[in-house]
Design an enzyme around this catalytic site. Structure first.
Site, PDB file in Angstrom:
ATOM      1  N   SER A  69      -6.043   0.204  10.653  1.00  0.00           N
ATOM      2  CA  SER A  69      -6.436   1.036   9.511  1.00  0.00           C
ATOM      3  C   SER A  69      -6.441   0.345   8.151  1.00  0.00           C
ATOM      4  O   SER A  69      -6.902   0.931   7.176  1.00  0.00           O
ATOM      5  CB  SER A  69      -5.543   2.266   9.433  1.00  0.00           C
ATOM      6  OG  SER A  69      -5.920   3.201  10.416  1.00  0.00           O
ATOM      7  N   SER A 108      -8.323   4.015   8.918  1.00  0.00           N
ATOM      8  CA  SER A 108      -8.148   5.205   8.119  1.00  0.00           C
ATOM      9  C   SER A 108      -7.972   4.947   6.615  1.00  0.00           C
ATOM     10  O   SER A 108      -8.119   5.885   5.838  1.00  0.00           O
ATOM     11  CB  SER A 108      -6.932   5.987   8.619  1.00  0.00           C
ATOM     12  OG  SER A 108      -5.754   5.242   8.430  1.00  0.00           O
ATOM     13  N   LYS A 143      -2.676   4.659  -1.015  1.00  0.00           N
ATOM     14  CA  LYS A 143      -3.164   5.577   0.018  1.00  0.00           C
ATOM     15  C   LYS A 143      -2.357   6.878  -0.025  1.00  0.00           C
ATOM     16  O   LYS A 143      -1.139   6.842  -0.247  1.00  0.00           O
ATOM     17  CB  LYS A 143      -3.038   4.898   1.387  1.00  0.00           C
ATOM     18  CG  LYS A 143      -3.669   5.651   2.549  1.00  0.00           C
ATOM     19  CD  LYS A 143      -3.564   4.818   3.836  1.00  0.00           C
ATOM     20  CE  LYS A 143      -4.167   5.500   5.038  1.00  0.00           C
ATOM     21  NZ  LYS A 143      -4.077   4.669   6.277  1.00  0.00           N
TER      22      LYS A 143
END
Lengths: 94, 482
Positions: free
Chosen positions: B174, B150, B75
């Site tokens: 997330s 997210s 990420k």
């Protein structure tokens, strides 16, 4: 209203965040809806409840104060938007 | 079978037997990415020569572990030395860190090849990956739907076979919510289990890094690599990390599973409830004991979370001032103007909203009414879990009340977006571990996630339950057609 446009203006200054007039209107209406929802917490009596800031017990961590290498100046300045010699450079302060 | 479809453990087996090389795997993934990435948009940065990200020391044959040569996506809120780390924000769109996050360092030490950096909601603030400055990621199961967020880029990359596995971060769901929406496995470990050093901070008392993988075995393998105390993160805990694969026994006989009534609410999608109830029956048939429990403060979790998380965020994001790194506005008249304009231009609408909300709840006169109150309710929520875990080994719920919603559906209504996190947020407030595993599909063919929660530092119990369930089903083998 939970929050007024004047309060939004004040908070935007605290947060160092310029908002246009249009932004202020929308921000006020969004924050108002969210803060109204948060009123829900007042249904609970928390008079004798200890606040939790960390769920796992944490202690202050200390270490020996030994001299070690730090970030080289050129690495620290590599991402700087503006610099002069070995310094970060900013617009005039006063 | 295409090599890009392999799991970590399958690819590792093939490599050990000499049937394929890490290079073959990489070639296959590059090909796959070139075919589907344009439609999915899972990545912010794809590395041209990912092989060079391997640590040179990991090439010693005799020391090769199960992650050696495995391509993994990270990420874009975890720092990677010399590789742009943007948090999907204009503010950091040109930021090149000079150091690796501890998790990245550990992956490299294990021989992992970093394939690229995945898309996310800006500064991890969002539940749909739509707030990304780099453009939205699409759900590989249906390109009109959000992948969740997210960590939507990481979950979509795993689901679309654009990597073998990925890392995400989870502040209010997330990792688990996008894993559920994309039909893959995602775990948020116990707070303190994994070092946050090099994770760009959102809400420091809630953030935690974890794996997003194609199955539960891979989750355990990746967790083995990233867990453990780190002197550079004072909140990482000095608890020895076990070998998490030892929990993968397939056995749940005698395990007590609590089912909190508050997680089966009105308005949830009927197929989601059906899938979760069916999963519970299956575990019961395998010898687990199912028990109804109550987490009475569940309904207060979202309000609590959005006070605490935004308060912490407003403080953490004060560092983006246009001085040391990141975006700076042009033509500012003085320093104050430079701050005000830099932040106005560098942050997107959701980040600004949260900074404003956080600043407000911490401001003079409101601190007790909001921030302190929320910290007290956090205690009540944590107590609910302590109570439930006195009689249960794990708790099982849906990960999300619905399957993936449409792109654009909630983006202009922040409160509705926040409410979609209803089942994942309490886990972060209590600091306990939680996993989402695939447990079926709705009538439109969208994946459904099963959430399993455990006691602090008992990731093994949730892995054991998740693996036993996975052994009885083949949801995790289903892949979207792209």
């Amino acid at each position: 209203m939970k929050i007024t446009k004047q309060e939004v203006e004040h908070v935007s200054l605290l947060a160092r965040l310029h908002l246009s007039d249009q932004d202020k209107e929308l921000m006020t209406s969004h924050l108002d809806a969210i803060l109204t929802y948060m009123d829900k917490l007042n249904e609970l009596d928390t008079k004798d409840v200890e606040p939790t800031s960390h769920v796992i017990e944490v202690e202050n961590v200390v270490r020996e104060d030994q001299v070690r290498d730090s970030i080289p100046v050129e690495d620290a300045l590599a991402n700087a938007p503006d610099k002069e010699n070995d310094f970060f450079k900013v617009p005039r302060i006063l | 079978m295409n090599l890009y479809e392999l799991t970590i453990h399958e690819a590792s087996d093939e490599m050990r037997r000499g049937r394929i090389t890490s290079g073959d795997l990489m070639e296959s993934l590059k090909q796959r990415i070139s075919e589907v990435e344009e439609r999915v948009h899972a990545y912010v940065t794809i590395l041209d020569r990912p092989e060079e990200t391997k640590s040179p020391s990991s090439d010693r044959q005799e020391e090769q572990g199960p992650l050696s040569g495995i391509p993994v996506a990270v990420k874009d809120n975890m720092t990677t030395r010399g590789i742009r780390t943007t948090c999907s924000s204009k503010m950091l769109s040109n930021f090149i860190p000079h150091y690796d996050a501890t998790v990245v360092d550990r992956l490299r030490q294990n021989g992992v090849v970093i394939l690229g950096k995945t898309n996310m909601d800006e500064f991890a603030m969002g539940s749909s990956t739509e707030t990304s400055y780099m453009g939205a990621t699409r759900n590989p199961w249906n390109l009109e739907r959000i992948p969740g967020g997210s960590s939507g880029g990481s979950a979509a990359a795993v689901a679309a076979d654009e990597c073998i596995a990925a890392l995400g971060s989870d502040t209010g769901g997330s990792i688990r919510q996008p894993a559920a929406h994309c039909g893959v496995v995602g775990m948020k470990p116990t707070y303190g289990r994994v070092s946050r050093y090099g994770l760009v901070a959102f809400a420091s008392s809630l953030d935690q890094i974890g794996p997003i993988t194609k199955d539960v075995t891979d989750c355990a393998l990746l967790l083995n690599a990233i867990s453990g105390h780190d002197p550079r993160d004072s909140t990482s805990v000095k608890v020895p990390a076990p070998d998490f694969t030892s929990a993968l026994t397939g056995e749940v006989r005698g395990l007590t599973i609590g089912v909190p009534a508050e997680y089966f609410v009105e308005g949830m999608q009927p197929e989601v409830e059906d899938a979760v109830r069916t999963a519970l029956s299956l575990l019961e048939e395998r010898g687990a004991v199912i028990k109804e429990v109550s987490l009475p403060h569940t309904g207060y979790a979202i309000a609590t979370y959005y006070i605490l998380a935004t308060a912490e965020a407003s403080s953490n994001l004060a560092r983006y001032d246009g001085v040391k790194y990141g975006y700076r506005t042009e033509n500012a008249s003085d320093l104050m103007d430079m701050y005000m304009q830099t932040r106005a231009q560098g942050f997107g609408p959701e980040v600004k909203r949260r900074i404003m909300l956080g600043t407000y709840v911490l401001s003079a006169g409101y601190y007790d009414a909001y921030y302190r109150k929320a910290q007290q309710v956090r205690t009540l929520i944590k107590n609910d879990f302590d109570q439930a875990f006195q009689t249960c080994d794990v708790l099982i719920t849906p990960t999300s009340p619905t399957t993936a919603f449409r792109i654009g559906e909630k983006i202009n209504d922040p409160l509705q977006m926040y409410l979609s996190d209803i089942f994942t947020i309490s886990v972060n407030l209590a600091g306990i571990p939680g996993i989402s595993v695939p447990c079926g599909f709705d009538n439109s063919g969208l994946p459904i996630g099963l959430q399993i929660m455990g006691r602090h530092f008992n990731e093994k119990a949730i892995l054991r339950s998740a693996y036993a369930y996975e052994q009885q089903t083949d949801w995790h083998r289903k892949r979207p057609v792209l």
